[in-house]
Design an enzyme around this catalytic site. Structure first.
Site, PDB file in Angstrom:
ATOM      1  N   HIS A 188       0.825  -0.918  -0.091  1.00  0.00           N
ATOM      2  CA  HIS A 188       0.211   0.060  -0.087  1.00  0.00           C
ATOM      3  C   HIS A 188       0.540   1.355  -0.081  1.00  0.00           C
ATOM      4  O   HIS A 188       1.411   1.534   0.137  1.00  0.00           O
ATOM      5  CB  HIS A 188      -0.885   0.088   1.011  1.00  0.00           C
ATOM      6  CG  HIS A 188      -1.349   1.471   1.525  1.00  0.00           C
ATOM      7  ND1 HIS A 188      -2.951   1.014   0.515  1.00  0.00           N
ATOM      8  CD2 HIS A 188      -1.587   2.716   2.020  1.00  0.00           C
ATOM      9  CE1 HIS A 188      -3.260   2.775   1.059  1.00  0.00           C
ATOM     10  NE2 HIS A 188      -2.535   3.369   1.590  1.00  0.00           N
TER      11      HIS A 188
ATOM     12  N   ASP B 164     -14.535   2.642   8.529  1.00  0.00           N
ATOM     13  CA  ASP B 164     -13.755   3.285   7.868  1.00  0.00           C
ATOM     14  C   ASP B 164     -14.493   4.334   6.416  1.00  0.00           C
ATOM     15  O   ASP B 164     -14.457   6.301   6.449  1.00  0.00           O
ATOM     16  CB  ASP B 164     -12.733   2.763   6.389  1.00  0.00           C
ATOM     17  CG  ASP B 164     -11.181   3.790   6.079  1.00  0.00           C
ATOM     18  OD1 ASP B 164     -10.911   4.811   7.528  1.00  0.00           O
ATOM     19  OD2 ASP B 164     -11.458   3.536   5.167  1.00  0.00           O
TER      20      ASP B 164
ATOM     21  N   ARG C  35     -14.575  13.117   8.685  1.00  0.00           N
ATOM     22  CA  ARG C  35     -13.361  13.127   9.097  1.00  0.00           C
ATOM     23  C   ARG C  35     -12.850  14.200   8.299  1.00  0.00           C
ATOM     24  O   ARG C  35     -12.103  15.490   8.165  1.00  0.00           O
ATOM     25  CB  ARG C  35     -12.695  12.620   9.138  1.00  0.00           C
ATOM     26  CG  ARG C  35     -12.143  11.480   9.941  1.00  0.00           C
ATOM     27  CD  ARG C  35     -11.230  10.223  10.247  1.00  0.00           C
ATOM     28  NE  ARG C  35     -10.144  11.016  10.115  1.00  0.00           N
ATOM     29  CZ  ARG C  35      -8.935  10.111   8.478  1.00  0.00           C
ATOM     30  NH1 ARG C  35      -9.053   8.487   8.624  1.00  0.00           N
ATOM     31  NH2 ARG C  35      -8.274   9.910   8.473  1.00  0.00           N
TER      32      ARG C  35
ATOM     33  N   SER D  89      -7.466   3.682   9.575  1.00  0.00           N
ATOM     34  CA  SER D  89      -7.690   3.377   8.475  1.00  0.00           C
ATOM     35  C   SER D  89      -7.369   2.536   7.073  1.00  0.00           C
ATOM     36  O   SER D  89      -8.094   2.285   6.566  1.00  0.00           O
ATOM     37  CB  SER D  89      -7.903   5.534   7.330  1.00  0.00           C
ATOM     38  OG  SER D  89      -8.692   5.777   6.021  1.00  0.00           O
TER      39      SER D  89
ATOM     40  N   LYS E 135      -8.676  -1.563   5.734  1.00  0.00           N
ATOM     41  CA  LYS E 135      -8.608  -2.046   4.954  1.00  0.00           C
ATOM     42  C   LYS E 135      -7.508  -2.496   4.130  1.00  0.00           C
ATOM     43  O   LYS E 135      -8.694  -3.399   3.279  1.00  0.00           O
ATOM     44  CB  LYS E 135      -8.788  -0.448   3.880  1.00  0.00           C
ATOM     45  CG  LYS E 135      -9.699   0.124   3.585  1.00  0.00           C
ATOM     46  CD  LYS E 135      -9.598   1.711   2.690  1.00  0.00           C
ATOM     47  CE  LYS E 135      -9.019   2.384   3.397  1.00  0.00           C
ATOM     48  NZ  LYS E 135      -8.852   3.903   3.726  1.00  0.00           N
TER      49      LYS E 135
HETATM   50  N1  URA Z   1      -5.913   6.924   3.594  1.00  0.00           N
HETATM   51  C1  URA Z   1      -6.422   6.625   3.576  1.00  0.00           C
HETATM   52  O1  URA Z   1      -7.237   5.045   3.264  1.00  0.00           O
HETATM   53  N2  URA Z   1      -7.261   6.866   4.757  1.00  0.00           N
HETATM   54  C2  URA Z   1      -6.484   8.162   5.617  1.00  0.00           C
HETATM   55  O2  URA Z   1      -6.987   8.160   6.712  1.00  0.00           O
HETATM   56  C3  URA Z   1      -5.267   9.130   5.023  1.00  0.00           C
HETATM   57  C4  URA Z   1      -4.762   8.522   3.270  1.00  0.00           C
END
Ligand code: URA
Length: 445
Positions: A82, A161, A168, A183, A187
């Site tokens: 990621h 999320d 947010r 967050s 995932k």
């Molecule tokens: N990418 C994400 O998936 N979440 C965040 O909070 C910031 C960047």
């Protein structure tokens, strides 16, 4: 349990229990906790912070809020990667075929562009016919048969999320370490891989502007991964300048293909090989140097390019794009951005380069905006390079010619030319894993 008491506890700087965090997430997802109470708690977390245990609990609870992808049918160790987001970051398109060609299965769920940063799914959709909406069965079948599949995240992957991120975004609570780390990791954990490699970007094109911030984020994410039983490692990489020369979907896919043919820009090659080697290392293929050699060999012998071809064909894309770049969507508007003075490219506001490309149509102005896959920027002059008045610094591509003027004016404010040549920085700034942090340079670099 009452949401009021949970907000009050965090407001006063006390630690929340697993049950309290779970009460919040479940209640916010089922609608019994309203936005105003969730916002109040997010702001309390933003100001007071969360410790490692709370952050890991929040991650696990969010990961469990929807589907969890079960990759156990696929033999072997599955490694995911990621990136925290950058400009011109097309490394997934390069390292996924490399890793698959080395015999490690890649079952990758990717996202779309966010703000000024690009996303792998948008890039892949620039390939005519390429289908990123695979069913679970197709996804698993392709990985079992070919060792590689890249698909978009399903709507029900960590839905908590998704809901919290949207809140947010409008309550000034994005930029908190625990909230970003949970967050991203929720995932990744829901996506089912055994090991996770994180490319944490730092610099003007990244969410984390300084190396210290990036190291802290990497440490938080490695800690979460390890607590939840996933072998996790991070590499902190430079994003003070776009990676490679291409920004924009078709342009980036072409650059990725060239890199798999051995002709890629040096910076893109270096970061892609380093990340691929880390994935191979976590999958048990040997030490870093051996894994680096394996990764490079797959490019030299053409097997990584062939893997990309296998994936394109299996996901309905036009395989001809590997040799005929004219098959990609073509822009009708082309303009050059010319140097107005002599000097060195001293610094670049890379996020603005992302915005200049977005304005041309390569990204979304709103959630609903369509993407112009042909749009983007080729940046020929990068930080440290000498320019002479009249040189082409960049070429702009778009189907919306009216946007060229606006994009050029953003480029002017993004690229700073001066008489002094800037200090060179390494591309790989630090390695972070469960054993600690290894920096390749000091905190100011
Ligand atoms: N990418 C994400 O998936 N979440 C965040 O909070 C910031 C960047």
């Amino acid at each position: 349990m009452r949401m009021y008491d949970i907000i009050e506890k965090k407001r006063d700087g006390r630690e929340l229990s697993y049950e309290e965090i779970s009460f919040f997430i479940k209640g916010y997802c089922d609608g019994s906790i309203p936005d105003y109470q969730a916002s109040a708690l997010l702001m309390a977390i933003f100001i007071r912070g969360m410790n490692q245990r709370e952050t890991a609990d929040l991650t696990e609870i969010m990961a469990n809020s929807g589907d969890r992808v079960d990759l156990s049918e696929i033999p072997g160790i599955k490694v995911d990667k990621h990136s925290t987001g950058g400009v011109g970051d097309k490394t997934t398109l390069i390292l996924a075929p490399i890793v698959a060609a080395c015999g490690v299965p890649v079952a990758k769920m990717s996202g779309r562009g966010l703000g000024h940063t690009g996303g792998t799914i948008d890039k892949l959709e620039a390939i005519p016919g390429f289908n990123t909406s695979l069913t679970r069965e197709e996804f698993i079948r392709n990985v079992k048969r070919l060792g590689i599949a890249i698909a978009g995240q399903t709507g029900n992957l960590a839905p908590a999320d998704k809901k919290l991120y949207a809140l947010r975004d409008v309550t000034a609570t994005i930029n908190n370490l625990s909230l970003i780390a949970s967050s991203i990791m929720s995932k990744k954990i829901a996506s089912g891989a055994d090991c996770i490699v994180l490319d944490v970007k730092t610099g003007s094109g990244a969410f984390m502007k300084t190396l210290d911030q990036a190291v802290e984020l990497a440490k938080a994410m490695v800690d979460i991964g390890e607590r939840i039983g996933r072998k996790t490692a991070a590499i902190i990489t430079e994003m003070d300048i776009p990676l490679g020369n291409a920004i924009g979907n078709s342009l980036e896919v072409i650059e990725a293909i060239e890199t798999l043919k051995g002709n890629g820009p040096k910076d893109l090659q270096e970061v892609s090989f380093e990340l691929a080697a880390k994935m191979l290392q976590l999958a048990g293929k040997g030490e870093r140097s051996k894994c680096l050699e394996m990764a490079k060999a797959c490019v030299e012998n053409g097997s990584a390019l062939a893997k990309l071809g296998d994936m394109i064909e299996a996901q309905g894309g036009n395989l001809g794009v590997l040799s005929d770049y004219g098959l990609f969507p073509q822009a009708c508007g082309i303009a050059n951005f010319i140097a107005e003075e002599d000097g060195y490219i001293h610094s670049v506001k890379t996020d603005l380069l992302g915005t200049a490309s977005l304005v041309l149509g390569a990204g979304r102005e709103t959630k609903e905006s369509p993407i112009d896959y042909s749009a983007g920027i080729m940046l020929y002059k990068k930080t440290g390079m000498r320019v002479t008045r009249g040189d082409t610094i960049a070429t702009l591509y778009t189907n919306n010619k009216e946007k060229i003027k606006e994009s050029i004016s953003i480029l002017k404010s993004a690229i700073n030319i001066s008489q002094a040549s800037p200090a060179q920085k390494p591309l790989i700034l630090a390695y972070v894993d469960s054993y600690g942090v290894k920096r390749t340079c000091n905190t100011r670099c």
